[in-house]
Scaffold this active site. Structure first.
Site, short mmCIF file in Angstrom:
data_model
loop_
_atom_site.label_atom_id
_atom_site.label_comp_id
_atom_site.label_asym_id
_atom_site.label_seq_id
_atom_site.Cartn_x
_atom_site.Cartn_y
_atom_site.Cartn_z
N CYS A 130 34.94 65.45 52.71
CA CYS A 130 34.15 65.59 51.49
C CYS A 130 35.00 65.23 50.27
O CYS A 130 35.80 66.05 49.80
CB CYS A 130 33.61 67.02 51.36
SG CYS A 130 32.63 67.30 49.87
N CYS A 133 34.43 67.36 47.19
CA CYS A 133 34.99 68.71 47.31
C CYS A 133 36.50 68.70 47.07
O CYS A 133 37.04 69.58 46.39
CB CYS A 133 34.72 69.28 48.70
SG CYS A 133 32.99 69.37 49.18
N ASP A 134 37.19 67.72 47.64
CA ASP A 134 38.65 67.78 47.72
C ASP A 134 39.38 66.67 46.97
O ASP A 134 40.61 66.68 46.91
CB ASP A 134 39.08 67.73 49.19
CG ASP A 134 38.48 68.87 50.01
OD1 ASP A 134 38.32 69.96 49.44
OD2 ASP A 134 38.18 68.66 51.19
#
Length: 303
Positions: A130, A133-134
């Site tokens: 992701c 997300c990261d």
């Protein structure tokens, strides 16, 4: 007899449980593995509204405890099938037959892995599924995105805003994603396409330090020094046990729109297991709220 049986204890399922029990319904959550879903493996979550930073484990545990403290029952059991009986249902696990008035499917979807050695142990230590997300954790560093569809191209676009260099590795000579995404990336000086190639190995012991890339046409192997490996080669839903009662699309996702209603009245789908354009923590929680309230309405209507 339960009012609502929720299959899956990820963000969507637990959010649905919270809304169900707060509406005064008797709710059972069934989970075949561990609570939390995919987010439990994320070392840090920084994109959930109202929470500046939290680990995926802390987020999932807090959500689980909130649902349980409110009165939702939990059982770790794998569901084999669902049967409709009039307006009600029977949910079959490996050792129980559970009657209920409504069902919410929140089974999520698993990221399709590359299948290379050390991939699983490096999740959270450089391997991610992701980018949104990261991605910010790799600011100023080099990263690799593997995949050729829209998700991979969008991930590369997102990462190019943070990373010093982004390699996009695809096993074919052309991308499957939309051409305008390819064109946009082509104009970026810090993005490089590595075509006809696959990742064969991850370099590093405790974290990603690089990857080995093999050209499938020439057989030549190249080492790329990177800190991040973002895998975007699709997801795998696990909805086959329910295909006899609900309609799935060609990819195995449950056909359901924003109201979370499936093709079978009384069965709702929430989170990554359903057809949708955006699969994020916030949208999973939103689905859970919608499905939980919809199930309550169905139960009230048939009471």
């Amino acid at each position: 007899m339960y009012d609502i049986v929720i299959i899956g204890a990820g963000t969507a399922g637990l959010s649905a449980a919270i809304y169900g029990v707060r509406a005064g319904k008797k709710v059972l959550v069934l989970e075949g593995a561990n609570y939390g879903g995919q987010i439990i493996n994320s070392p840090e979550v920084e994109n959930y509204p109202g929470i500046a930073k939290i680990s995926g484990f802390e987020f999932a545990t807090s959500l689980y405890e909130q649902a349980e403290n409110l009165g939702a029952e939990m059982d770790f059991a794998r569901v084999l099938r669902i049967e409709k009986t009039g307006t009600d249902f029977i949910v079959y696990t490996e050792d129980r037959e559970i009657p209920c008035h409504s069902v919410i499917l929140a089974t999520g979807a698993k990221n399709r892995p590359l299948g290379v050695e050390k991939e699983e142990q490096m999740v959270g230590a450089g391997v991610s599924y992701c980018a949104t997300c990261d991605g910010a954790f790799f600011r100023g560093q080099k990263a690799v995105v593997v995949g050729g569809g829209n998700t991979a191209l969008e991930d590369a676009e997102f990462l190019s805003n943070f990373c010093e260099k982004v390699y996009v590795i695809h096993r074919r000579d052309t991308f499957r994603g939309e051409q305008w995404l390819v064109d946009n990336l082509s104009k970026k000086e810090n993005v490089e396409f590595v075509m006809d190639s696959v990742v064969t190995d991850i370099i590093g012991e405790n974290s990603v330090e690089g990857v080995l890339v093999k050209n499938v046409q020439t057989g030549e192997t190249t080492e790329l020094e990177v800190k991040g490996l973002f895998v975007a080669i699709g997801q795998m839903p696990d909805n086959k046990p329910f295909e006899s009662v609900i309609e799935l699309d060609a990819g195995g996702y449950i056909k359901a729109q924003e109201d979370c209603q499936t093709s079978c009245e009384g069965i709702f789908a929430a989170g990554d297991c359903r057809t949708k354009g955006v699969r994020q923590l916030a949208t999973a929680a939103a689905d859970g709220a919608v499905a939980g309230l919809a199930a309550c309405e169905y139960v009230n209507k048939n009471a």
